[in-house]
Design a protein around this motif. Structure first.
Motif, PDB file in Angstrom:
ATOM      1  N   GLY A  38      28.930  19.393  11.296  1.00 57.07           N
ATOM      2  CA  GLY A  38      29.104  20.708  11.895  1.00 57.07           C
ATOM      3  C   GLY A  38      29.175  20.727  13.399  1.00 57.07           C
ATOM      4  O   GLY A  38      28.868  21.738  14.035  1.00 57.07           O
ATOM      5  N   LEU A  39      29.597  19.624  13.964  1.00 57.07           N
ATOM      6  CA  LEU A  39      29.580  19.574  15.425  1.00 57.07           C
ATOM      7  C   LEU A  39      30.713  20.376  16.060  1.00 57.07           C
ATOM      8  O   LEU A  39      30.710  20.632  17.254  1.00 57.07           O
ATOM      9  N   TRP A  40      31.711  20.729  15.224  1.00 57.43           N
ATOM     10  CA  TRP A  40      32.831  21.474  15.804  1.00 57.43           C
ATOM     11  C   TRP A  40      32.336  22.770  16.433  1.00 57.43           C
ATOM     12  O   TRP A  40      32.782  23.169  17.499  1.00 57.43           O
ATOM     13  N   GLY A  41      31.388  23.359  15.772  1.00 56.88           N
ATOM     14  CA  GLY A  41      30.868  24.639  16.259  1.00 56.88           C
ATOM     15  C   GLY A  41      30.233  24.519  17.635  1.00 56.88           C
ATOM     16  O   GLY A  41      30.392  25.386  18.475  1.00 56.88           O
ATOM     17  N   VAL A  42      29.530  23.413  17.896  1.00 56.86           N
ATOM     18  CA  VAL A  42      28.845  23.289  19.186  1.00 56.86           C
ATOM     19  C   VAL A  42      29.692  22.605  20.239  1.00 56.86           C
ATOM     20  O   VAL A  42      29.463  22.787  21.426  1.00 56.86           O
ATOM     21  N   ALA A  43      30.640  21.770  19.800  1.00 57.66           N
ATOM     22  CA  ALA A  43      31.457  21.052  20.782  1.00 57.66           C
ATOM     23  C   ALA A  43      32.913  21.068  20.366  1.00 57.66           C
ATOM     24  O   ALA A  43      33.446  20.072  19.880  1.00 57.66           O
ATOM     25  N   PHE A  86      32.303  16.576  12.051  1.00 59.39           N
ATOM     26  CA  PHE A  86      32.616  17.841  12.715  1.00 59.39           C
ATOM     27  C   PHE A  86      32.600  19.045  11.787  1.00 59.39           C
ATOM     28  O   PHE A  86      32.398  20.158  12.236  1.00 59.39           O
ATOM     29  N   HIS A  87      32.858  18.808  10.501  1.00 66.71           N
ATOM     30  CA  HIS A  87      32.849  19.951   9.595  1.00 66.71           C
ATOM     31  C   HIS A  87      31.493  20.058   8.928  1.00 66.71           C
ATOM     32  O   HIS A  87      30.557  19.346   9.257  1.00 66.71           O
ATOM     33  N   GLY A  88      31.417  20.963   7.974  1.00 64.73           N
ATOM     34  CA  GLY A  88      30.182  21.120   7.207  1.00 64.73           C
ATOM     35  C   GLY A  88      29.128  21.868   7.992  1.00 64.73           C
ATOM     36  O   GLY A  88      29.404  22.566   8.972  1.00 64.73           O
ATOM     37  N   GLU A  89      27.920  21.654   7.578  1.00 64.37           N
ATOM     38  CA  GLU A  89      26.818  22.428   8.130  1.00 64.37           C
ATOM     39  C   GLU A  89      26.098  21.580   9.166  1.00 64.37           C
ATOM     40  O   GLU A  89      25.920  20.370   8.977  1.00 64.37           O
ATOM     41  N   ASN A  90      25.674  22.194  10.225  1.00 66.48           N
ATOM     42  CA  ASN A  90      24.935  21.464  11.261  1.00 66.48           C
ATOM     43  C   ASN A  90      23.471  21.385  10.841  1.00 66.48           C
ATOM     44  O   ASN A  90      22.627  22.159  11.286  1.00 66.48           O
ATOM     45  N   HIS A 124      21.962  10.356  20.493  1.00 67.45           N
ATOM     46  CA  HIS A 124      21.196   9.126  20.280  1.00 67.45           C
ATOM     47  C   HIS A 124      21.241   8.602  18.854  1.00 67.45           C
ATOM     48  O   HIS A 124      20.259   8.094  18.345  1.00 67.45           O
ATOM     49  N   THR A 125      22.350   8.792  18.196  1.00 63.75           N
ATOM     50  CA  THR A 125      22.507   8.128  16.906  1.00 63.75           C
ATOM     51  C   THR A 125      23.987   7.898  16.662  1.00 63.75           C
ATOM     52  O   THR A 125      24.829   8.608  17.220  1.00 63.75           O
ATOM     53  N   ARG A 126      24.256   6.890  15.850  1.00 66.35           N
ATOM     54  CA  ARG A 126      25.638   6.660  15.441  1.00 66.35           C
ATOM     55  C   ARG A 126      25.793   6.909  13.952  1.00 66.35           C
ATOM     56  O   ARG A 126      26.847   6.704  13.387  1.00 66.35           O
ATOM     57  N   GLN A 127      24.687   7.293  13.300  1.00 67.46           N
ATOM     58  CA  GLN A 127      24.719   7.453  11.844  1.00 67.46           C
ATOM     59  C   GLN A 127      25.393   8.772  11.501  1.00 67.46           C
ATOM     60  O   GLN A 127      24.950   9.832  11.937  1.00 67.46           O
ATOM     61  N   MET A 128      26.431   8.690  10.679  1.00 66.48           N
ATOM     62  CA  MET A 128      27.198   9.899  10.409  1.00 66.48           C
ATOM     63  C   MET A 128      26.445  10.877   9.528  1.00 66.48           C
ATOM     64  O   MET A 128      26.685  12.078   9.590  1.00 66.48           O
ATOM     65  N   ASP A 129      25.513  10.362   8.699  1.00 64.02           N
ATOM     66  CA  ASP A 129      24.819  11.315   7.817  1.00 64.02           C
ATOM     67  C   ASP A 129      23.832  12.190   8.577  1.00 64.02           C
ATOM     68  O   ASP A 129      23.334  13.179   8.049  1.00 64.02           O
ATOM     69  N   LYS A 130      23.566  11.828   9.844  1.00 61.48           N
ATOM     70  CA  LYS A 130      22.694  12.690  10.641  1.00 61.48           C
ATOM     71  C   LYS A 130      23.499  13.724  11.423  1.00 61.48           C
ATOM     72  O   LYS A 130      22.942  14.572  12.103  1.00 61.48           O
ATOM     73  N   MET A 131      24.838  13.574  11.383  1.00 61.56           N
ATOM     74  CA  MET A 131      25.667  14.526  12.135  1.00 61.56           C
ATOM     75  C   MET A 131      26.178  15.605  11.171  1.00 61.56           C
ATOM     76  O   MET A 131      25.759  15.677  10.031  1.00 61.56           O
TER      77      MET A 131
END
Lengths: 486, 500
Positions: B377-382, B445-449, B368-375
């Motif tokens: 580390g998603l690689w780990g979960v998806a 996708f990178h960095g910390e979730n 429910h967001t398109r803002q990249m600063d709220k994302m």
């Protein structure tokens, strides 16, 4: 000869007889259903007489009237409009517990006036038709004055229309007098010869012509003679607003175009200049002011000002291109506009009655989900008004562009594009409001079940909008043949 | 007639989908799928055996056209104005029809689980947009072309206005007004062209074939051309007419973005190739430097703007404008490599942009967001999603071996012969593209979730869609000749410069 003349005038005679019948019946038995049924029947009968009239065309019926394919087309259109108005009026006035029957008599006389106007070939019949329609309309606009909740607006609108309309009738009459004083004739088709005999054009004549143009511009609500339009549209009961927007406009347009073309007045520089200014002003102001409206009837009023401005472009084009193409274009656009307006007001009428009109933009919120059929009709109308393909409005706009390009009216075409761009905004806004999720279902006007008549008007007009937009060829053929008279 | 069938099937399917909602809200998407699959079947048949299916030789002879037209049919519509139903497809048209139907299927895939409300009306609009686009790609009567140009607009408006996101009213309105006003300029230009043709020949016609080579009085040619150019440049879009696109793309629901980016933008490029330049060869040649300059500005300026976006969909939208700058550049170079490159870019960008919008839409649907600063580390979960994002980002950047590389490389090659400066500047755009693309991967996708987002990985339907698009891009990258061969006869007949 005489028998032909009788056949020729059959439509007018039939309308007169129906009016008398409706009036006499009212005198003996007041019954809303019966009277409205009789009215619709009488109008239908008058409409159908065109089958007999068609073969004997064209014929000048006395000096005053000319019945040709052109006038027959507009008369038919007017009567169809009147039938639509009668069908809308019945449910509208059903709960109005004062006498409703006189409304139908007024409707008949107004229609008769409009038909006379459309057939007029002479200043006398021009004035006669205009006044007959006008006087009936004063009363029609103010008709629900005794309804409990809407007592203020109809009276205000009626008086406004009465005063301004009487004033313009005076101006028109004065103009006619000046023209007559200069050339000594009142028949439209005698004007060119009389002018030639009179030699140089004097200022008196030109002033007279412009006064007549001003009178027509008032009825067509062109800027700067448009001031009455929004108030009267808003104040009048919806069926009457529909009448004003369709029948009254079509009749006035028919006679104005004939007058301008037959008398060659369109070739006068001063006339084209005045028309050009009025067209540009109507397109721009009509569209700009429509942006500010929160009331759908006022919105339609301003949009009608803009659309008449568009129509004027085709008329002005007649100065440079053959009149036939112009007549064809005007007839098509008027037909399209007629169908769209009637359909649009049918939707408002479907949501309203004499006690309460649902005509605020907010009343349309979520209509698409509450009553998809009614709002689909309105969306079709709005898209057609915006000139989107698949609708009659697009072919109409196509005619404007074609005639405009052919007569190289670049200025007006620019105004047209700017105006249409602004127009898109308020048409889309209304569509968007209807697409919004509905807030609550209490007080839902669309929940009321509608009588068959209103559905029939909406269905027929929507079908016409789409048919004319998708397959206009047969109608174009008809219009081409009626235009060949000019 | 087969082209008419393609369109009619979509129209009918749309109505069917709308009506079926009353029975069962699940039914519309099934009907839509069946409709698009039927169309896809016909398209495949056309690709495999164009001569056998629906080749109408009688009307082909009547129009005096042979050769490059694989399918052509004609019948009367409004004889008063010389308007006729002329539908035709050549190699270029066929490629674009294939793209349209295929991406229609993809957008259906993205709608499958996302659209839950008012499904009937949604699939109605989806199918009618596709029908409008196919009409645009096949109409050879200018009236008919304009007709479809508008037909694809209204359903798209509804898609944005009803199923869009938080600022949908503004976006839908802006989209509609930009396209409609520029469309009106085109209508005016079409009518002027027809009128000039009427003046010199005494014949009223909207037929593309008759209007080619119309003599236009001095001083008017430029303005008539400009009417067409503005309409197509708005749709493409190119700077300074691109303003509507970021709003429309970011507010549209995912299937809407897929269709907008994947197909609708291509109608602008198609219009330039098919109409603007062939109808006005001399004026266009004079105008080419300006158009190429606009293309280069689009590439560089929107790349820069894209880099500064935080909204994922807006970023992808700006990159679309940047890639379309290459198309503009290649088309106005009007050399064989340039235009071939533009066509390849159109096809490849259709796939890669559609895929990226599906990913962005899928993410928005999940978190429910398109803002990249709220994302982050998603690689780990998806992980599947991460892989797809990398693949399609790299494709969009122009990795050799994938379709986009072929397209942009050919554009640079083709325009280099015409203007060394333009080609060199455009090449910088490819470098900037790498920067703004990689930042997406890094931020999302990178960095910390940070927010401990839990994201459901791609579903089977999504995997199938992405898989198909991967295959498509690989094919374009590895065996582009199959497509270049199809478009070449068209380009030759349109008068593109071929160097030997």
């Amino acid at each position: 000869m005489y028998s032909n003349l009788i056949i020729d005038l059959m439509q007018i005679i039939m309308l007169t007889i129906s009016t008398v019948v409706v009036m006499m019946t009212t005198a003996f038995k007041r019954d809303h259903g019966l009277i409205s049924g009789l009215t619709v029947f009488g109008l239908f009968a008058s409409l159908l007489t065109f089958v007999f009239i068609q073969p004997v065309l064209p014929l000048e019926a006395t000096q005053l009237l000319i019945i040709d394919e052109y006038s027959l087309f507009f008369s038919n259109l007017i009567i169809v409009g009147a039938i639509g108005v009668a069908l809308l009026a019945y449910p509208y006035f059903q709960n109005h517990n004062v006498q409703n029957e006189e409304f139908y008599i007024l409707l008949m006389t107004a229609t008769l006036g409009a038909v006379v106007l459309a057939c007029s070939n002479h200043f006398v019949s021009f004035l006669l038709g205009m006044e007959m329609m006008g006087v009936s309309l004063y009363a029609m606009i103010a008709y629900p004055v005794h309804a409990a909740k809407s007592a203020k607006f109809p009276l205000e609108a009626g008086v406004k229309y009465l005063i301004l309309s009487a004033l313009t009738s005076g101006i028109t009459l004065f103009g006619i007098a000046l023209v007559y004083a200069y050339i000594g004739t009142m028949g439209f088709d005698e004007i060119p010869a009389a002018l030639e005999a009179a030699g140089e054009l004097g200022p008196v004549f030109l002033i007279g012509v412009l006064m007549i143009v001003a009178g027509a511009a008032f009825k067509l609500s062109l800027v700067p003679f448009h001031i009455w339009t929004p108030d009267v549209y808003e104040g009048a009961p919806v069926p009457v607003t529909a009448f004003l927007a369709t029948v009254s406009k079509a009749a006035m347009l028919a006679v104005t175009l004939r007058l301008l073309l037959v008398s060659n007045a369109i070739e006068l520089n001063v006339v084209t200049t005045v028309l050009t200014v009025m067209a540009a002003a109507s397109i721009i102001f009509g569209n700009l002011l429509a942006l500010l409206q929160e009331n759908v009837k006022r919105l339609f009023a301003y949009s009608s000002i803009a659309h008449l401005g568009y129509l004027l472009v085709i008329i002005i084009a007649a100065a440079k291109i053959p009149g036939t193409l112009s007549v064809e274009g005007v007839s098509f656009y008027m037909l399209a506009y007629f169908v769209m307006s009637l359909s649009g007001f049918a939707v408002i009428s479907a949501l309203s009655n004499s006690e309460k009109e649902y005509d605020q933009l907010a009343d349309f919120r979520g209509l698409f989900w509450r009553n998809s059929w009614v709002s689909a009709v309105l969306i079709t109308v709005l898209l057609s008004l915006a000139g989107i393909p698949l609708t009659a409005g697009f072919i109409g706009k196509f005619y404007i562009f074609t005639t405009g390009v052919e007569s190289e009216l670049w200025f007006l075409l620019t105004m047209l594009i700017i105006g249409s761009a602004i127009g898109l905004y308020y048409y889309l806004r209304l569509i968007y409001i209807m697409l919004q999720p509905a807030e609550d279902d209490t007080n839902d006007p669309a929940a009321v079940s509608l009588p068959l008549g209103v559905h029939a008007v909406m269905a027929a007009m929507t079908a016409a909008i789409i048919y004319l937009g998708v397959y206009p060829a047969p109608m174009i053929d008809t219009l081409q043949s009626l235009a060949s008279a000019f | 007639m087969i082209l008419v069938w393609l369109i009619t099937i979509l129209f009918a399917g749309g109505i069917g989908a709308w009506l079926s909602e009353k029975r069962n809200p699940e039914l519309p998407r099934v009907i839509a799928l069946a409709t698009i699959l039927l169309d896809l079947f016909l398209v495949v048949l056309m690709l495999v055996a164009p001569g056998v299916l629906g080749l109408d030789s009688a009307s082909q002879a009547e129009l005096g056209q042979t050769g490059e037209w694989l399918i052509l049919s004609s019948s009367e519509w409004i004889p008063r104005f010389g308007v006729a139903f002329i539908f035709g497809a050549d190699g270029l048209g066929l490629l674009l029809i294939t793209l349209t139907v295929f991406l229609g299927l993809m957008s259906l895939g993205s709608a499958w689980n996302e659209i839950k409300e008012r499904t009937g009306f949604f699939y109605f609009n989806l199918l009618w947009t596709l029908a409008g686009v196919i009409g645009v790609f096949t109409a050879l009567d200018l009236f008919l072309f304009f007709f479809f140009w508008e037909v694809m607009l209204i359903p798209m408006y509804f898609i944005i206005a009803i199923w869009g996101h938080e600022n949908k009213e503004y976006a839908a309105m802006k989209f509609f007004i930009f396209t409609q006003v520029s469309g009106m300029l085109m209508l005016l230009a079409i009518l002027m062209l027809v009128f000039f043709h009427y003046q010199s020949t005494g014949e009223f016609t909207f037929s593309y074939f008759d209007l080619l080579g119309t003599a236009i009085p001095d001083g008017f040619g430029f303005w008539v051309m400009l009417g067409f150019f503005i309409a197509f440049a708005t749709k493409l879009p190119t700077v300074p007419f691109h303003n509507w696109l970021p709003d429309a793309h970011s507010q549209a629901p995912t299937p809407g973005s897929v269709i907008l980016a994947g197909i609708l933008l291509k109608t602008g490029a198609y219009g330039l190739i098919r109409f603007t330049i062939p109808l006005f060869p001399e004026v266009s040649a004079d105008f080419a430097p300006t158009a190429m300059l606009l293309g280069v500005i689009s590439i560089l300026y929107t790349a820069k703007v894209a880099f500064s976006q935080n909204d994922l969909k807006r970023l992808i939208a700006y990159t679309s404008v940047s890639h379309m700058g290459f198309v503009m550049l290649g088309v106005y170079a009007w050399t064989s490599q340039g235009v071939q490159g533009a066509v390849m870019t159109m096809l490849a960008h259709g796939f890669s942009a559609a895929a990226l919008f599906m990913l962005a839409g899928g993410l928005q649907h999940r978190i429910h967001t398109r803002q990249m600063d709220k994302m982050g580390g998603l690689w780990g979960v998806a992980p599947k999603m991460g892989f797809m994002a990398v693949f399609f980002t790299v494709a969009a950047v122009g990795m050799p071996g994938l379709g986009n590389f072929i397209g942009e490389f050919l554009v640079l090659l083709g325009s280099f012969r015409i203007s060394i400066a333009a080609a060199s500047l455009a090449a910088i755009g490819m470098v900037v593209a790498a920067v703004y693309s990689l930042i997406v991967i890094q931020k999302v996708f990178h960095g910390e979730n940070k927010n401990n987002l839990v994201v459901e990985d791609l579903t089977t339907v999504e995997m199938i869609c992405f898989g198909l698009m991967m295959i498509g891009l690989l094919w374009m990258g590895m065996y582009p000749q199959s497509m270049l061969n199809m478009s070449e006869p068209t380009l030759r007949s349109l008068g593109v410069l071929f160097f030997q």
